[in-house]
Scaffold this motif. Structure first.
Motif, PDB file in Angstrom:
ATOM      1  N   PHE A 166      -9.672   0.976  20.207  1.00 41.33           N
ATOM      2  CA  PHE A 166     -10.709  -0.172  19.511  1.00 41.33           C
ATOM      3  C   PHE A 166      -9.736  -0.812  18.569  1.00 41.33           C
ATOM      4  O   PHE A 166      -8.329  -1.076  18.833  1.00 41.33           O
ATOM      5  N   ASP A 167      -9.717  -2.458  18.681  1.00 40.86           N
ATOM      6  CA  ASP A 167      -8.814  -3.084  17.944  1.00 40.86           C
ATOM      7  C   ASP A 167      -8.478  -3.080  16.192  1.00 40.86           C
ATOM      8  O   ASP A 167      -9.896  -2.914  15.796  1.00 40.86           O
ATOM      9  N   LEU A 168      -7.839  -3.479  16.049  1.00 40.91           N
ATOM     10  CA  LEU A 168      -7.234  -3.138  14.558  1.00 40.91           C
ATOM     11  C   LEU A 168      -7.378  -5.047  14.191  1.00 40.91           C
ATOM     12  O   LEU A 168      -6.067  -5.146  14.793  1.00 40.91           O
ATOM     13  N   PHE A 169      -7.847  -4.739  12.785  1.00 38.23           N
ATOM     14  CA  PHE A 169      -7.886  -6.424  12.300  1.00 38.23           C
ATOM     15  C   PHE A 169      -7.493  -5.941  10.837  1.00 38.23           C
ATOM     16  O   PHE A 169      -8.203  -4.903  10.201  1.00 38.23           O
ATOM     17  N   GLY A 170      -6.592  -7.185  10.143  1.00 40.45           N
ATOM     18  CA  GLY A 170      -6.989  -7.577   8.592  1.00 40.45           C
ATOM     19  C   GLY A 170      -7.650  -8.658   9.036  1.00 40.45           C
ATOM     20  O   GLY A 170      -8.636  -9.136   9.838  1.00 40.45           O
ATOM     21  N   HIS A 171      -8.619  -8.262   7.597  1.00 44.88           N
ATOM     22  CA  HIS A 171     -10.456  -9.405   7.319  1.00 44.88           C
ATOM     23  C   HIS A 171      -9.685 -10.270   7.591  1.00 44.88           C
ATOM     24  O   HIS A 171     -10.475 -11.465   8.427  1.00 44.88           O
ATOM     25  N   LYS A 172      -8.063 -11.357   6.875  1.00 47.42           N
ATOM     26  CA  LYS A 172      -8.247 -12.373   7.290  1.00 47.42           C
ATOM     27  C   LYS A 172      -8.631 -12.948   8.549  1.00 47.42           C
ATOM     28  O   LYS A 172      -8.525 -13.986   9.550  1.00 47.42           O
ATOM     29  N   ASP A 173      -7.565 -12.107   9.783  1.00 50.77           N
ATOM     30  CA  ASP A 173      -7.961 -12.620  11.219  1.00 50.77           C
ATOM     31  C   ASP A 173      -8.997 -12.635  11.867  1.00 50.77           C
ATOM     32  O   ASP A 173      -9.451 -13.744  12.732  1.00 50.77           O
ATOM     33  N   LEU A 174     -10.409 -12.890  11.205  1.00 51.31           N
ATOM     34  CA  LEU A 174     -11.656 -12.679  11.498  1.00 51.31           C
ATOM     35  C   LEU A 174     -12.738 -13.632   9.824  1.00 51.31           C
ATOM     36  O   LEU A 174     -13.557 -14.585  10.615  1.00 51.31           O
ATOM     37  N   GLY A 175     -11.833 -14.131   9.449  1.00 48.66           N
ATOM     38  CA  GLY A 175     -12.869 -14.829   8.256  1.00 48.66           C
ATOM     39  C   GLY A 175     -11.703 -15.928   7.484  1.00 48.66           C
ATOM     40  O   GLY A 175     -10.475 -15.595   7.273  1.00 48.66           O
ATOM     41  N   PRO A 178       1.211  -0.718   0.271  1.00 47.41           N
ATOM     42  CA  PRO A 178      -0.506   0.007  -0.047  1.00 47.41           C
ATOM     43  C   PRO A 178       0.744   1.469  -0.337  1.00 47.41           C
ATOM     44  O   PRO A 178       2.297   0.714   0.685  1.00 47.41           O
ATOM     45  N   SER A 179      -0.035   2.430  -0.593  1.00 47.09           N
ATOM     46  CA  SER A 179       1.097   3.770  -0.554  1.00 47.09           C
ATOM     47  C   SER A 179       1.933   3.801   1.202  1.00 47.09           C
ATOM     48  O   SER A 179       0.259   3.587   1.581  1.00 47.09           O
ATOM     49  N   LYS A 180       2.285   5.222   1.127  1.00 48.94           N
ATOM     50  CA  LYS A 180       2.402   5.749   2.048  1.00 48.94           C
ATOM     51  C   LYS A 180       1.205   6.771   2.297  1.00 48.94           C
ATOM     52  O   LYS A 180       0.212   7.167   3.083  1.00 48.94           O
ATOM     53  N   GLU A 181       0.365   6.816   1.370  1.00 48.43           N
ATOM     54  CA  GLU A 181      -0.531   8.368   1.392  1.00 48.43           C
ATOM     55  C   GLU A 181      -1.899   7.345   1.899  1.00 48.43           C
ATOM     56  O   GLU A 181      -2.217   8.062   2.137  1.00 48.43           O
ATOM     57  N   THR A 218       1.144  -7.313   5.897  1.00 50.19           N
ATOM     58  CA  THR A 218       2.097  -6.334   6.577  1.00 50.19           C
ATOM     59  C   THR A 218       2.321  -5.488   7.224  1.00 50.19           C
ATOM     60  O   THR A 218       3.175  -5.272   8.226  1.00 50.19           O
ATOM     61  N   ALA A 219       1.399  -4.792   6.415  1.00 49.48           N
ATOM     62  CA  ALA A 219       1.722  -2.773   6.934  1.00 49.48           C
ATOM     63  C   ALA A 219       0.953  -2.607   7.747  1.00 49.48           C
ATOM     64  O   ALA A 219       0.975  -1.405   8.368  1.00 49.48           O
TER      65      ALA A 219
END
Ligand SMILES: [Zn+2]
Length: 219
Positions: free
Chosen positions: A190-199, A165-168, A210-211
Motif C-alpha cells: 500500500f502507499d502511505l501519504f500525508g493528507h497534504k500530499d493529496l490535497g 507525535p509520540s512513539k506510542e 516529518t515523522a
C-alpha cells in the motif's frame, strides 16, 4: 508528492479463514437492517477487533466511546490501496476519558457541521497509543476529497504543526497497519501519504509529516 510503497507480509498466525473474511465483509457492507441488528453487528465487529489485536494493540470500539449510529455505511469495494495520515488539529489528550469525550465532539462536528454520515476517519490514535475505532475497517471514509474510495484514513489526535507525535502513537499505527493487512482490509503493498500530499492542506502538520517515514519500517 511524497509517498512510499510499503510491503507487509501477512503472518499466517494471524491470517483469517475465508469464512471469517466473508463474515467481516458482511459487517462492513451497506446496512439497512434494524437498529438492534446494527448494534449486534457493531458488537461482533468490535469483538473481532479485540481478538485480532489482543495483547498487541488497544483498540477502543465505537460501543466503548458511545459513538452515534452512522447515517450510512458504504463498503470499500476492495482492500484499501492507500493509507492517508491526518491530524485532528485539535487538543492533544493523553487521558482515555478525555479522548473519548473528544471523539464525541469530533463526530458531532463531522455529522452536524460538515454533514458527513459519520466521523470522517477510519481510525484515530491518542498520544498514549490507544487506537479508537472511527468508521473502522473496510468502510469508505470522509477525510481526503477524491481518495476516500480506495483508502484508509487514520488521524493522530492533536495538532502536530509544532508538537511531534509520540512513539506510542507511531508504534500503534504501525501495528494497526499490520493488523489491516493480516485481516485483508489493506493491500499488502500500500502507499502511505500525508493528507497534504493529496490535497491543499497543512494536515497532518509539519512535525507529524516529518515523522511519517517511521511508519515505513515494518519493525
Ligand atoms: Zn487531514
Amino acid at each position: 508528492m511524497c509517498s512510499w510503497k510499503i510491503t507487509l507480509v501477512p503472518n499466517s498466525r494471524h491470517a483469517f479463514t475465508r469464512k471469517q473474511k466473508e463474515e467481516q465483509g458482511r459487517y462492513t457492507s451497506r446496512d439497512h437492517t434494524s437498529r438492534s441488528k446494527q448494534a449486534l453487528i457493531r458488537q461482533l465487529h468490535s469483538l473481532l477487533l479485540v481478538i485480532v489485536t489482543k495483547g498487541i494493540l488497544t483498540i477502543v470500539s465505537r460501543l466503548e466511546w458511545s459513538a452515534a449510529t452512522p447515517r450510512n455505511r458504504e463498503a470499500l469495494s476492495s482492500p484499501a490501496q492507500r493509507v492517508i495520515i491526518h491530524h485532528t488539529a485539535l487538543a492533544n489528550y493523553t487521558n482515555q476519558k478525555q479522548c473519548m469525550d473528544h471523539l464525541l465532539s469530533i463526530q458531532r462536528l463531522h455529522m452536524k457541521d460538515r454533514d458527513f454520515d459519520d466521523i470522517g476517519y477510519n481510525f484515530l490514535v491518542g498520544a498514549d497509543g490507544t487506537v479508537y475505532e472511527g468508521r473502522g475497517w473496510g468502510v469508505v471514509g470522509a477525510h481526503t476529497k477524491g481518495y476516500n474510495h480506495d483508502s484508509l484514513g487514520i488521524a493522530f489526535m492533536g495538532n502536530f504543526n509544532n508538537d511531534a507525535p509520540s512513539k506510542e502513537a507511531i508504534s500503534s499505527v504501525k501495528q494497526l497497519l499490520h493488523s489491516g493487512v493480516f485481516q485483508g482490509f489493506l493491500q499488502s503493498q500500500f502507499d502511505l501519504f500525508g493528507h497534504k500530499d493529496l490535497g491543499n492542506t497543512e494536515c497532518p502538520g509539519k512535525k507529524l509529516y516529518t515523522a511519517l517515514p517511521q511508519l515505513r519500517t515494518t519493525r
